[in-house]
Design a protein around this motif. Structure first.
Motif, PDB file in Angstrom:
ATOM      1  N   GLY A 437     -35.514  33.484  -6.095  1.00 26.38           N
ATOM      2  CA  GLY A 437     -34.917  32.435  -7.145  1.00 26.38           C
ATOM      3  C   GLY A 437     -35.172  30.924  -6.643  1.00 26.38           C
ATOM      4  N   ILE A 438     -36.413  30.439  -7.504  1.00 27.45           N
ATOM      5  CA  ILE A 438     -36.342  29.368  -7.599  1.00 27.45           C
ATOM      6  C   ILE A 438     -35.548  28.721  -8.469  1.00 27.45           C
ATOM      7  CG2 ILE A 438     -38.590  30.036  -7.049  1.00 27.45           C
ATOM      8  CD1 ILE A 438     -39.717  29.799  -9.818  1.00 27.45           C
ATOM      9  N   GLN A 439     -35.692  26.344  -8.865  1.00 28.84           N
ATOM     10  CA  GLN A 439     -35.130  26.156  -9.060  1.00 28.84           C
ATOM     11  C   GLN A 439     -35.985  25.265  -9.194  1.00 28.84           C
ATOM     12  OE1 GLN A 439     -31.191  24.558  -7.656  1.00 28.84           O
ATOM     13  NE2 GLN A 439     -30.567  23.127  -9.278  1.00 28.84           N
ATOM     14  N   GLY A 440     -36.147  24.214 -10.922  1.00 26.96           N
ATOM     15  CA  GLY A 440     -37.473  23.301 -11.013  1.00 26.96           C
ATOM     16  C   GLY A 440     -36.488  22.321 -10.749  1.00 26.96           C
ATOM     17  N   GLY A 441     -37.261  21.250  -9.996  1.00 23.91           N
ATOM     18  CA  GLY A 441     -37.221  19.731  -9.198  1.00 23.91           C
ATOM     19  C   GLY A 441     -37.274  19.997  -7.368  1.00 23.91           C
ATOM     20  N   ARG A 442     -37.205  21.735  -7.455  1.00 25.49           N
ATOM     21  CA  ARG A 442     -36.945  22.117  -5.570  1.00 25.49           C
ATOM     22  C   ARG A 442     -37.826  22.810  -5.384  1.00 25.49           C
ATOM     23  NH1 ARG A 442     -31.327  24.852  -4.156  1.00 25.49           N
ATOM     24  NH2 ARG A 442     -30.825  22.819  -5.141  1.00 25.49           N
ATOM     25  N   ASP A 443     -38.162  21.917  -4.088  1.00 23.45           N
ATOM     26  CA  ASP A 443     -39.740  22.642  -3.765  1.00 23.45           C
ATOM     27  C   ASP A 443     -41.163  22.769  -4.448  1.00 23.45           C
ATOM     28  OD1 ASP A 443     -38.144  22.529  -0.938  1.00 23.45           O
ATOM     29  OD2 ASP A 443     -37.971  24.874  -1.893  1.00 23.45           O
ATOM     30  N   GLY A 444     -41.249  21.657  -5.269  1.00 30.21           N
ATOM     31  CA  GLY A 444     -42.274  21.510  -6.349  1.00 30.21           C
ATOM     32  C   GLY A 444     -42.534  22.281  -7.147  1.00 30.21           C
ATOM     33  N   ALA A 445     -41.185  22.822  -7.278  1.00 29.96           N
ATOM     34  CA  ALA A 445     -41.596  24.217  -8.496  1.00 29.96           C
ATOM     35  C   ALA A 445     -40.688  23.585  -9.948  1.00 29.96           C
ATOM     36  CB  ALA A 445     -40.263  24.861  -8.373  1.00 29.96           C
ATOM     37  N   ARG A 446     -41.631  23.917 -11.013  1.00 27.68           N
ATOM     38  CA  ARG A 446     -41.530  23.837 -12.305  1.00 27.68           C
ATOM     39  C   ARG A 446     -40.417  24.146 -12.823  1.00 27.68           C
ATOM     40  NH1 ARG A 446     -45.005  22.401 -15.001  1.00 27.68           N
ATOM     41  NH2 ARG A 446     -44.415  20.358 -16.412  1.00 27.68           N
ATOM     42  N   LEU A 447     -40.429  25.613 -12.565  1.00 28.52           N
ATOM     43  CA  LEU A 447     -39.756  26.371 -13.688  1.00 28.52           C
ATOM     44  C   LEU A 447     -38.423  27.200 -12.501  1.00 28.52           C
ATOM     45  CD1 LEU A 447     -41.957  29.400 -14.158  1.00 28.52           C
ATOM     46  CD2 LEU A 447     -41.437  27.379 -15.345  1.00 28.52           C
ATOM     47  N   THR A 448     -37.398  27.526 -13.341  1.00 30.73           N
ATOM     48  CA  THR A 448     -36.390  28.237 -12.957  1.00 30.73           C
ATOM     49  C   THR A 448     -35.264  29.381 -13.482  1.00 30.73           C
ATOM     50  OG1 THR A 448     -34.983  25.526 -12.872  1.00 30.73           O
ATOM     51  CG2 THR A 448     -33.265  28.036 -12.768  1.00 30.73           C
ATOM     52  N   PHE A 597     -44.564  33.101  -0.945  1.00 26.65           N
ATOM     53  CA  PHE A 597     -45.723  33.198  -1.810  1.00 26.65           C
ATOM     54  C   PHE A 597     -44.694  34.136  -3.207  1.00 26.65           C
ATOM     55  CE2 PHE A 597     -48.846  36.227  -4.054  1.00 26.65           C
ATOM     56  CZ  PHE A 597     -50.047  35.493  -3.693  1.00 26.65           C
ATOM     57  N   CYS A 598     -44.310  34.315  -3.362  1.00 26.42           N
ATOM     58  CA  CYS A 598     -43.494  34.467  -4.468  1.00 26.42           C
ATOM     59  C   CYS A 598     -42.649  33.440  -5.203  1.00 26.42           C
ATOM     60  CB  CYS A 598     -42.479  36.271  -4.332  1.00 26.42           C
ATOM     61  SG  CYS A 598     -43.706  37.528  -3.424  1.00 26.42           S
ATOM     62  N   ARG A 599     -42.500  33.204  -4.592  1.00 30.93           N
ATOM     63  CA  ARG A 599     -41.698  31.240  -4.905  1.00 30.93           C
ATOM     64  C   ARG A 599     -42.532  31.354  -5.369  1.00 30.93           C
ATOM     65  NH1 ARG A 599     -37.229  30.217  -0.307  1.00 30.93           N
ATOM     66  NH2 ARG A 599     -35.773  31.994  -0.588  1.00 30.93           N
ATOM     67  N   HIS A 600     -43.619  29.999  -4.497  1.00 28.61           N
ATOM     68  CA  HIS A 600     -44.072  28.777  -4.999  1.00 28.61           C
ATOM     69  C   HIS A 600     -45.539  29.081  -5.359  1.00 28.61           C
ATOM     70  CE1 HIS A 600     -41.333  27.650  -3.539  1.00 28.61           C
ATOM     71  NE2 HIS A 600     -40.525  27.488  -1.738  1.00 28.61           N
ATOM     72  N   ALA A 601     -46.113  30.386  -5.285  1.00 26.14           N
ATOM     73  CA  ALA A 601     -47.727  30.399  -5.642  1.00 26.14           C
ATOM     74  C   ALA A 601     -47.408  31.305  -7.980  1.00 26.14           C
ATOM     75  CB  ALA A 601     -48.067  31.775  -4.946  1.00 26.14           C
ATOM     76  N   CYS A 628     -52.073  27.577  -2.532  1.00 28.16           N
ATOM     77  CA  CYS A 628     -52.991  28.087  -1.599  1.00 28.16           C
ATOM     78  C   CYS A 628     -53.425  26.981  -0.723  1.00 28.16           C
ATOM     79  CB  CYS A 628     -54.360  28.344  -1.904  1.00 28.16           C
ATOM     80  SG  CYS A 628     -54.411  30.291  -2.342  1.00 28.16           S
ATOM     81  N   SER A 629     -53.127  25.401  -1.603  1.00 28.10           N
ATOM     82  CA  SER A 629     -53.633  24.556  -1.619  1.00 28.10           C
ATOM     83  C   SER A 629     -52.618  23.542  -0.019  1.00 28.10           C
ATOM     84  CB  SER A 629     -53.733  22.586  -1.856  1.00 28.10           C
ATOM     85  OG  SER A 629     -52.521  23.033  -3.049  1.00 28.10           O
ATOM     86  N   LYS A 630     -51.544  24.297  -0.226  1.00 29.64           N
ATOM     87  CA  LYS A 630     -50.884  23.809   0.938  1.00 29.64           C
ATOM     88  C   LYS A 630     -50.371  24.823   2.086  1.00 29.64           C
ATOM     89  CE  LYS A 630     -48.202  21.362  -2.790  1.00 29.64           C
ATOM     90  NZ  LYS A 630     -46.903  21.230  -3.487  1.00 29.64           N
ATOM     91  N   VAL A 631     -50.896  26.030   2.850  1.00 28.22           N
ATOM     92  CA  VAL A 631     -50.575  26.901   3.332  1.00 28.22           C
ATOM     93  C   VAL A 631     -50.594  25.975   4.846  1.00 28.22           C
ATOM     94  CG1 VAL A 631     -53.329  27.398   3.612  1.00 28.22           C
ATOM     95  CG2 VAL A 631     -51.360  28.724   3.886  1.00 28.22           C
TER      96      VAL A 631
END
Length: 654
Positions: A437-448, A597-601, A628-631
């Motif tokens: 699970g991801i949430q927009g605005g947290r750790d750079g994610a833009r989707l929830t 990877f599956c979260r933030h890629a 990739c730019s943040k690995v």
């Protein structure tokens, strides 16, 4: 963007501003520059409006579906509470209060469902109207044809060629154009008869010598630097001069490499008399690039842009010959020599199969190699004829094998990643600390997305990439057909990443829609947007589209290699202690890499707005690039380095 566009325009036209003695020409110059700005801004605004409308329509449809789900969930909850309250001990007053509360909630949900349905229907109708209006207005064609007519007038040309090009654009779906494959090729097939239509012939020894000349000439050429600049004058003469310079460089290199052939080429110094030579050398460069995507990284772009310009009727008239020739494919080669029957032979699968050693004994690998060689020899003897030699048949078989090799190194990493994904994740449950699970605005994610939604989002993205890699040769063939088709003009504009050629790619667009439709039918449901950016500021032309999706194996291959290398690293006592103390073991280390990877890629990051990233088809790949730019900042970065990782891009020069 406006400030950047003004700056580029001022710099580009500074050296070519008209020298005048009055205000008349200067006024015309200013008017032309203002028109260029207005055309670029209008086209960019139209593209953004179209993408926004499509995304809004998909968003409204998804919200309507989610609201209906909430209504069904409320009904089930009311029934469960009713049964609970009807048990002994519950009073009528309590039952009435609960029933009234749920009735009020249900009425609100019913209103929300009706409103969401109406909104979704309205957005769908608006989208249909917008597409119909865009088709009728044909803004892109009008702008390009107007500019072409202006350029033709400034260079004292008649304009008949532009009228013919406009007629070709209008009849695109009715008449076959050069480089197209016909409607039957739109049906996906794994048979060699269908695949061979898009598989280029492998280069011969003599062709490889010419390839070195072409690479050298393109390496020193400054074609795009001198042609792709904003200017108010017609650039036909500049294109003509640059193409002739490139042909002159090739002629000189051929004289240095083979004096006799070079003398025959430059004897009369008439390039039109040697059109076959230039067509062949440009065609073999295109073939080589398709078969070797990691080579000619910068040279191929110059070649395609030069050929794109040379396909214009006005440029062909100045050159007095055509630079573009049809791509030499296996199907075309065999068809010309009466050897198509070989493509239907079942033995061809054995003759072109990839032999993977793995952990198998050496004698088994040698046995498979001998079986493969015998199949090749049998096919070459069986289908040879007066026009088709055994060596030419072997070249065709090797070319088909090259396609299998491409799939092995570009599609198989996606398959292996999908296997790891299924092994460690389930759609309906997850281990503590390993939720997707991801949430927009947290750790750079833009989707929830919750775990289940992100699971399906990642899986469908990987499946889509796999299908694109499977049909990459076909997409590449269609991309070149779109770029080199006469009458398919482009406009030069600032896309936010410098000046780029924005050109429509109808054949690639249709092929992508077919692939997307197949994946959606296979998956059963779709999470996120299904917008395919093509011919806009995100993906300006078909060349950029191909370049984007050739990056997929460069991203997934290192990740899969690290996951597979971990058990070997764990055998070392010192590394075992490090992995155990940091991650808790090999399995936990793998899951940490996969979860991240599956979260933030796949979190919609990588751009400033939903037009350039988000959940659209191309935005998924943009998010992967951003990961990739943040690995280097990830806690498992040292594991990557220990496993032999050096980068995601590789060498730029061949």
């Amino acid at each position: 963007m406006q400030a950047r566009l003004n700056e580029v325009l001022d710099d580009a036209v500074a050296d070519e501003a008209p020298q005048t003695n009055g205000d008349g020409v200067a006024s015309a110059y200013d008017e032309h520059v203002a028109r260029l700005k207005a055309e670029a801004e209008a086209q960019d605004a139209a593209n953004r409006l179209r993408v926004a409308q499509e995304q809004l329509a998909e968003y409204s449809a998804q919200k309507a579906e989610d609201t209906e789900g909430l209504l069904q969930e409320a009904d089930r909850l009311r029934e469960a509470l009713r049964q609970l309250l009807e048990r002994p001990g519950s009073t009528a007053t309590e039952l009435e209060e609960v029933s009234q509360s749920f009735q009020t909630l249900r009425e609100k949900l019913v209103d929300a469902v009706a409103e969401a349905r109406a909104f979704a229907a309205q957005q769908a109708a608006d989208l249909v109207t917008l597409k119909r209006s865009s088709d009728q207005a044909d803004l892109h064609t009008d702008v390009e044809m107007k500019r072409a007519r202006d350029e033709g007038t400034s260079s004292n040309e008649t304009g008949n060629g532009q009228e013919d090009a406009e007629e070709e654009e209008e009849d695109e779906d009715e008449e076959p154009v050069r480089g197209t494959i016909g409607p039957q090729a739109a049906v996906p097939s794994t048979s060699f008869s269908e695949r061979a239509r898009f598989i280029p012939m492998r280069l011969s020894h003599d062709e490889r010598k010419l390839l070195r000349l072409l690479e050298s000439a393109l390496n020193v050429s400054e074609y795009t630097d001198k042609v792709d600049v904003l200017t108010w004058r017609s650039k036909n003469q500049r294109i003509h001069a640059q193409i002739r310079d490139l042909c002159a460089i090739l002629s000189g290199l051929l004289v240095a490499a083979d004096y006799k052939k070079g003398q025959d080429l430059v004897r009369d110094r008439n390039f039109a008399d040697n059109a076959d030579f230039f067509q062949n050398i440009f065609e073999l460069g295109r073939r080589y690039k398709i078969l070797n995507p990691d080579r000619m990284r910068s040279e191929y772009g110059k070649l395609m842009y030069m050929l794109m310009d040379s396909a214009e009727p006005a440029i062909q008239e100045l050159l007095e010959f055509q630079c573009v020739s049809q791509l030499k494919t296996v199907h075309r080669f065999l068809d010309e020599r009466g050897g198509l029957a070989m493509l239907e032979d079942s033995m061809l699968h054995t003759a072109t199969a990839e032999i993977i050693a793995g952990d198998r004994p050496r004698h088994e690998v040698q046995r498979d190699i001998k079986v493969k060689e015998k199949a090749r020899e049998s096919l070459s003897r069986r289908y040879r004829n007066a026009r088709l030699t055994e060596e030419e048949i072997l070249t065709c078989i090797y070319s088909l094998s090259d396609n299998n090799s491409y799939l092995l190194f570009n599609r198989d990493p996606i398959d292996r990643f999908i296997q790891f994904f299924h092994r460690y994740f389930k759609h309906d449950s997850h281990e503590p600390g390993y939720s997707l699970g991801i949430q927009g605005g947290r750790d750079g994610a833009r989707l929830t997305h919750n775990h289940e939604r992100q699971y399906h989002y990642v899986l469908q993205s990987l499946t889509l990439w796999r299908e694109i890699s499977t049909e990459m040769f076909k997409l590449w063939y269609l991309a070149e057909s779109d770029m080199l088709r006469e009458g398919n003009t482009y406009r030069l504009c600032d896309t936010g990443q410098g000046l780029n050629r924005v050109q429509s790619a109808p054949q690639v667009g249709r092929a992508m829609q077919n692939i997307l439709h197949r994946v959606q039918e296979r998956i059963g449901s779709w999470v996120g947007s299904s917008v395919v950016h093509l011919g806009d500021h995100n993906v300006p032309n078909a060349l950029m589209f191909i370049d984007k999706y050739t990056q997929v194996p460069r991203i997934l291959n290192p990740v899969v290699s690290v996951l597979e290398e971990l058990p070997k690293l764990y055998r070392d006592p010192n590394l075992r202690s490090y992995i155990d103390s940091t991650f808790g073991g090999v399995e936990q280390c793998r899951k940490s890499i996969l979860v991240d990877f599956c979260r933030h890629a796949f979190d919609g990051s990588g751009a400033d707005n939903f037009f350039d990233a988000g959940s659209c088809i191309d935005g998924r790949l943009t998010s992967a690039w951003n990961w990739c730019s943040k690995v280097e900042k990830k806690p498992y970065f040292h594991i990557f380095r220990l496993a032999g990782w050096v980068g995601f891009d590789g060498e730029v020069k061949s």
